[in-house]
Design an enzyme around this catalytic site. Structure first.
Site, PDB file in Angstrom:
ATOM      1  N   LYS A 276      18.736  70.245 -17.681  1.00 30.42           N
ATOM      2  CA  LYS A 276      17.658  71.152 -17.296  1.00 30.42           C
ATOM      3  C   LYS A 276      16.492  70.376 -16.684  1.00 30.42           C
ATOM      4  CE  LYS A 276      18.461  74.473 -21.085  1.00 30.42           C
ATOM      5  NZ  LYS A 276      18.660  75.696 -20.304  1.00 30.42           N
ATOM      6  N   ARG A 350      27.647  80.468 -24.927  1.00 34.94           N
ATOM      7  CA  ARG A 350      28.837  81.331 -24.969  1.00 34.94           C
ATOM      8  C   ARG A 350      30.044  80.583 -25.511  1.00 34.94           C
ATOM      9  NH1 ARG A 350      28.070  82.295 -18.707  1.00 34.94           N
ATOM     10  NH2 ARG A 350      25.967  81.929 -19.492  1.00 34.94           N
TER      11      ARG A 350
END
Length: 500
Positions: A276, A350
């Site tokens: 990120k 996920r």
């Protein structure tokens, strides 16, 4: 964290010292007990209201020095608007408004909990008290230098004067346990990542054993044996070993299928190899907001002795980049046996949920299963910070969640699931890939999760916009909101508890 404010219930006849709080409607009418407390000062208060253009609208306040003759030093008049329309959620907000006004008052506060034109039922008094506690919360345990007045709220002693003290206490008891659950969730989200890493998170969740909650902690060896390759792949770049914690509350009928709650617990998310940007990365300490909610919820259910069988399961990892970290292009095998091509290591939540959802669905066969996750930035683009995204394969469950959200103020908005979106996560090299492209990102993430729930009635709540960093509100001034605890407790109470 120590409790920020002490709240109790007293009879109307209790003398008011320090700050007196009374309610009025849009006609500036007071209730009988408030009128008696104000006595001949009521006229002066109405003149002060006119001078300050105070019209009694809901959640507005008039804050003045107490007129001569009152035992109190300060008087706060709180508008309730049109009283017939008031609901429990309105009094939750009003409690927050009052707490915001009396933070610096350490001389005691008395609130006359009485409506001008209607009976104030015990559940409304309970909501008022809840709003006070939720608003008063703050997370400052790591501050060694505090400004003058910072600790004033810790000395605030709030007495809520009611017609029936016993009834108010009875109504508040279960609600107060839910508030404690919210505070637990907030504390977890607000903790720094060097303090709250997977093993420590598992230890804190395990404290629920003392309340009669069964706890199983799966370490790396146990998860490897189960074949949880999707979850383990996320954590393999971290020096902190991953954990899965399963919490069991058996308050319902023996043998009755449980309701299940699954939380994403990424204690810190750098994005992994798909790293990120540095700006704002510190906020990724809150990427375990879903798991925090599940722990807070299980505390609430156990503390109030909920008549339900419930499972809470959280997958806890750190997503870090190093020489052994998962790479884009890797293919992992999930516990379900389905293979997943890793396109972006920053789509890690996920992967964690995939294995925990499969584990819970197969092992416990729940009647419904709900997962919570700070899963996608895309849901914030779609819904902002006022609603969580709701995805579900079951209309009844979706409608129940929506209703519970409206009742508690923790609102959700249903988003679509469809085969056209599902095919976007098909992979050329594996059964699926962990991202479906730029468009519809929150939807394709939910489609991914749906592949791991079998036929279980299931809902996914994407709480990326509501669990952390959401705008401050009347009942939350903290970075971590504890979103979901009140919502799901209401869902359980309304639809899944055994009626005895």
């Amino acid at each position: 964290m120590p409790d920020a404010v002490k709240v109790g219930f007293v009879p109307f006849s209790t003398a008011s010292r320090g700050t007196l709080v009374v309610f009025c409607d849009e006609t500036l009418k007071f209730g009988r007990a408030a009128g008696k407390a104000l006595g001949s000062s009521a006229g002066l208060v109405k003149r002060a209201a006119a001078a300050n253009q105070f019209k009694g609208k809901s959640a507005t306040t008039l804050d003045i020095l107490a007129p001569e003759g009152l035992k109190a030093d300060r008087l706060i008049v709180v508008g309730v608007g049109k009283t017939p329309a008031l609901k429990s959620s309105d009094f939750l907000k009003l409690g927050g408004v009052i707490a915001g006004k009396v933070r610096s008052d350490n001389n005691g506060v008395t609130i006359i909990a009485e409506l001008p034109s209607a009976t104030m039922e015990p559940d409304l008094s309970a909501s008022l008290a809840s709003g006070i506690r939720l608003r008063a919360y703050k997370f400052d345990r790591y501050k060694t230098r505090k400004k003058e007045g910072d600790d004033a709220v810790n000395r605030a002693d709030v007495s809520i004067a009611v017609a029936d003290v016993a009834a108010a206490k009875k109504a508040f008891a279960p609600v107060n346990h839910v508030v404690n659950g919210v505070i637990i969730a907030r504390d977890l989200v607000n903790e720094p990542p060097n303090v709250l890493y997977p093993e420590e998170f598992a230890r804190r969740a395990s404290r629920l054993r003392a309340m009669g909650v069964g706890i199983d902690v799966l370490d790396v060896k146990a998860m490897t044996k189960l074949g949880m390759g999707a979850l383990l792949g996320v954590g393999q770049g971290s020096a902190r070993p991953s954990r899965t914690v399963v919490m069991r509350w058996n308050g319902g009928k023996k043998g009755e299928p449980p309701v299940a709650f699954v939380g994403k617990g990424v204690c810190f998310d750098t994005g992994g190899i798909s790293i990120k940007p540095a700006n704002g990365m510190e906020e990724m300490k809150g990427d375990m907001g879903g798991a925090a909610c599940v722990v807070g919820l299980m505390h609430a259910l156990a503390a109030r002795k909920a008549k339900v069988n419930a499972i809470g399961a959280i997958g806890i990892v750190e997503n870090m980049p190093d020489g052994s970290a998962q790479r884009p292009g890797d293919i992992v095998t999930s516990m379900s046996g389905q293979t997943i091509e890793i396109i972006n290591t920053d789509a890690e939540g996920r992967l964690v949920l995939a294995d925990v959802l499969w584990y819970v669905a197969r092992k416990f066969k729940p009647k419904v299963m709900i997962d919570l996750a700070t899963l996608t930035g895309a849901i914030m683009v779609a819904l902002g910070t006022e609603h969580a995204g709701l995805f579900s394969n079951n209309d009844e469950l979706s409608e129940r969640l929506t209703r519970a959200g409206l009742d508690t103020g923790e609102r959700v908005w249903r988003m679509p699931l469809a085969p056209e979106y599902d095919k976007l996560i098909d992979s050329k090299f594996a059964d699926m890939k962990n991202t479906g492209g730029r468009h519809g990102g929150s939807i394709t993430a939910a489609q991914f999760l749906q592949r791991f729930v079998d036929d279980t009635p299931w809902a996914h709540l994407d709480i990326a916009g509501t669990a952390m960093g959401a705008p401050k509100s009347d009942i939350n001034q903290s970075w971590g909101s504890g979103f979901g605890v009140r919502l799901l407790d209401r869902l359980v109470a309304e639809h899944y508890e055994t009626k005895r």
